[in-house]
Design a protein around this motif. Structure first.
Motif, PDB file in Angstrom:
ATOM      1  N   HIS A 153       2.966  -3.315 -10.924  1.00 41.68           N
ATOM      2  CA  HIS A 153       3.717  -2.090 -11.226  1.00 41.68           C
ATOM      3  C   HIS A 153       2.812  -0.920 -11.590  1.00 41.68           C
ATOM      4  O   HIS A 153       3.230  -0.014 -12.323  1.00 41.68           O
ATOM      5  CB  HIS A 153       4.742  -2.335 -12.323  1.00 41.68           C
ATOM      6  CG  HIS A 153       5.692  -3.438 -11.999  1.00 41.68           C
ATOM      7  ND1 HIS A 153       6.644  -3.326 -11.014  1.00 41.68           N
ATOM      8  CD2 HIS A 153       5.822  -4.684 -12.491  1.00 41.68           C
ATOM      9  CE1 HIS A 153       7.325  -4.436 -10.931  1.00 41.68           C
ATOM     10  NE2 HIS A 153       6.846  -5.295 -11.811  1.00 41.68           N
ATOM     11  N   ALA A 154       1.588  -0.944 -11.108  1.00 42.43           N
ATOM     12  CA  ALA A 154       0.650   0.153 -11.340  1.00 42.43           C
ATOM     13  C   ALA A 154      -0.049   0.476 -10.022  1.00 42.43           C
ATOM     14  O   ALA A 154      -0.210  -0.392  -9.165  1.00 42.43           O
ATOM     15  CB  ALA A 154      -0.374  -0.242 -12.390  1.00 42.43           C
ATOM     16  N   LEU A 155      -0.457   1.727  -9.870  1.00 42.27           N
ATOM     17  CA  LEU A 155      -1.184   2.136  -8.673  1.00 42.27           C
ATOM     18  C   LEU A 155      -2.680   1.977  -8.900  1.00 42.27           C
ATOM     19  O   LEU A 155      -3.220   2.441  -9.903  1.00 42.27           O
ATOM     20  CB  LEU A 155      -0.874   3.590  -8.333  1.00 42.27           C
ATOM     21  CG  LEU A 155       0.553   3.885  -7.926  1.00 42.27           C
ATOM     22  CD1 LEU A 155       0.732   5.373  -7.670  1.00 42.27           C
ATOM     23  CD2 LEU A 155       0.936   3.091  -6.698  1.00 42.27           C
ATOM     24  N   GLU A 156      -3.316   1.319  -7.969  1.00 40.39           N
ATOM     25  CA  GLU A 156      -4.767   1.120  -8.026  1.00 40.39           C
ATOM     26  C   GLU A 156      -5.388   1.846  -6.830  1.00 40.39           C
ATOM     27  O   GLU A 156      -5.100   1.505  -5.683  1.00 40.39           O
ATOM     28  CB  GLU A 156      -5.078  -0.368  -7.939  1.00 40.39           C
ATOM     29  CG  GLU A 156      -6.545  -0.683  -7.921  1.00 40.39           C
ATOM     30  CD  GLU A 156      -6.787  -2.174  -7.712  1.00 40.39           C
ATOM     31  OE1 GLU A 156      -7.872  -2.496  -7.201  1.00 40.39           O
ATOM     32  OE2 GLU A 156      -5.925  -2.994  -8.039  1.00 40.39           O
ATOM     33  N   LEU A 201       0.828  -1.203   0.000  1.00 38.45           N
ATOM     34  CA  LEU A 201       0.000   0.000   0.000  1.00 38.45           C
ATOM     35  C   LEU A 201       0.862   1.253   0.000  1.00 38.45           C
ATOM     36  O   LEU A 201       1.944   1.277   0.590  1.00 38.45           O
ATOM     37  CB  LEU A 201      -0.902   0.017   1.231  1.00 38.45           C
ATOM     38  CG  LEU A 201      -1.884  -1.135   1.384  1.00 38.45           C
ATOM     39  CD1 LEU A 201      -2.585  -1.067   2.732  1.00 38.45           C
ATOM     40  CD2 LEU A 201      -2.905  -1.123   0.251  1.00 38.45           C
ATOM     41  N   LEU A 202       0.358   2.303  -0.641  1.00 40.69           N
ATOM     42  CA  LEU A 202       0.977   3.619  -0.627  1.00 40.69           C
ATOM     43  C   LEU A 202      -0.073   4.609  -0.133  1.00 40.69           C
ATOM     44  O   LEU A 202      -1.249   4.491  -0.495  1.00 40.69           O
ATOM     45  CB  LEU A 202       1.436   4.031  -2.025  1.00 40.69           C
ATOM     46  CG  LEU A 202       2.597   3.234  -2.593  1.00 40.69           C
ATOM     47  CD1 LEU A 202       2.096   2.032  -3.330  1.00 40.69           C
ATOM     48  CD2 LEU A 202       3.440   4.100  -3.461  1.00 40.69           C
ATOM     49  N   LEU A 203       0.345   5.583   0.654  1.00 39.34           N
ATOM     50  CA  LEU A 203      -0.573   6.565   1.222  1.00 39.34           C
ATOM     51  C   LEU A 203      -0.099   7.956   0.839  1.00 39.34           C
ATOM     52  O   LEU A 203       1.059   8.315   1.096  1.00 39.34           O
ATOM     53  CB  LEU A 203      -0.623   6.422   2.745  1.00 39.34           C
ATOM     54  CG  LEU A 203      -1.525   7.384   3.495  1.00 39.34           C
ATOM     55  CD1 LEU A 203      -2.990   7.172   3.115  1.00 39.34           C
ATOM     56  CD2 LEU A 203      -1.337   7.218   4.999  1.00 39.34           C
ATOM     57  N   ALA A 204      -0.976   8.739   0.213  1.00 42.57           N
ATOM     58  CA  ALA A 204      -0.685  10.133  -0.129  1.00 42.57           C
ATOM     59  C   ALA A 204      -1.519  11.022   0.773  1.00 42.57           C
ATOM     60  O   ALA A 204      -2.729  10.813   0.923  1.00 42.57           O
ATOM     61  CB  ALA A 204      -1.027  10.402  -1.587  1.00 42.57           C
ATOM     62  N   LYS A 214      -5.293   9.602   0.299  1.00 43.09           N
ATOM     63  CA  LYS A 214      -5.699   8.643  -0.718  1.00 43.09           C
ATOM     64  C   LYS A 214      -4.805   7.423  -0.559  1.00 43.09           C
ATOM     65  O   LYS A 214      -3.587   7.544  -0.453  1.00 43.09           O
ATOM     66  CB  LYS A 214      -5.571   9.231  -2.115  1.00 43.09           C
ATOM     67  CG  LYS A 214      -6.233   8.380  -3.166  1.00 43.09           C
ATOM     68  CD  LYS A 214      -6.728   9.215  -4.316  1.00 43.09           C
ATOM     69  CE  LYS A 214      -7.652   8.394  -5.169  1.00 43.09           C
ATOM     70  NZ  LYS A 214      -8.274   9.166  -6.203  1.00 43.09           N
ATOM     71  N   LEU A 215      -5.425   6.267  -0.504  1.00 45.90           N
ATOM     72  CA  LEU A 215      -4.719   5.008  -0.328  1.00 45.90           C
ATOM     73  C   LEU A 215      -4.697   4.269  -1.662  1.00 45.90           C
ATOM     74  O   LEU A 215      -5.730   4.138  -2.320  1.00 45.90           O
ATOM     75  CB  LEU A 215      -5.431   4.164   0.728  1.00 45.90           C
ATOM     76  CG  LEU A 215      -4.755   2.880   1.175  1.00 45.90           C
ATOM     77  CD1 LEU A 215      -3.442   3.186   1.890  1.00 45.90           C
ATOM     78  CD2 LEU A 215      -5.686   2.087   2.082  1.00 45.90           C
ATOM     79  N   TYR A 216      -3.505   3.814  -2.043  1.00 41.17           N
ATOM     80  CA  TYR A 216      -3.324   3.084  -3.295  1.00 41.17           C
ATOM     81  C   TYR A 216      -2.737   1.715  -3.009  1.00 41.17           C
ATOM     82  O   TYR A 216      -1.943   1.555  -2.088  1.00 41.17           O
ATOM     83  CB  TYR A 216      -2.335   3.816  -4.212  1.00 41.17           C
ATOM     84  CG  TYR A 216      -2.770   5.174  -4.663  1.00 41.17           C
ATOM     85  CD1 TYR A 216      -3.499   5.338  -5.838  1.00 41.17           C
ATOM     86  CD2 TYR A 216      -2.437   6.308  -3.933  1.00 41.17           C
ATOM     87  CE1 TYR A 216      -3.886   6.596  -6.265  1.00 41.17           C
ATOM     88  CE2 TYR A 216      -2.819   7.568  -4.358  1.00 41.17           C
ATOM     89  CZ  TYR A 216      -3.542   7.708  -5.519  1.00 41.17           C
ATOM     90  OH  TYR A 216      -3.930   8.952  -5.944  1.00 41.17           O
TER      91      TYR A 216
END
Length: 90
Positions: free
Chosen positions: A27-30, A6-9, A20-22
């Motif tokens: 290799h793509a952000l969902e 997970l990535l968090l902006a 926004k959580l991705y």
């Protein structure tokens, strides 16, 4: 959510905090979830996670806003937090 990374902006304003959580998949952000807390420093703050909004009472500062927002955005926080590989502020 599965065991995906997970990535968090985050985006902090003077009286708001947006997130926004991705998920990182192939290799793509969902996009997984969005959250917005308005009214930091006021008597009544309002939190919206995806399309659901509710009052969260007084939120005195951005540190407390982050706690409230992340508690709702990442349920079972310890397990989800282990999957976070990056957090950024835009």
């Amino acid at each position: 959510m599965t065991d995906e990374s997970l990535l968090l902006a985050l985006n902090a304003g003077s009286s708001s905090l947006k997130a926004k959580l991705y998920a990182l998949a192939d290799h793509a952000l969902e996009p997984k979830a969005t959250a917005r807390l308005d009214g930091i420093g006021r008597r009544h703050a309002r939190l919206r996670v995806d399309d659901v909004g509710f009052s969260v009472g007084a939120v005195g500062d951005h540190a407390r806003a982050a706690e409230v927002l992340l508690d709702r955005l990442l349920p079972g926080t310890s397990a989800a937090a282990r999957r976070l590989i990056a957090i950024g502020h835009r």
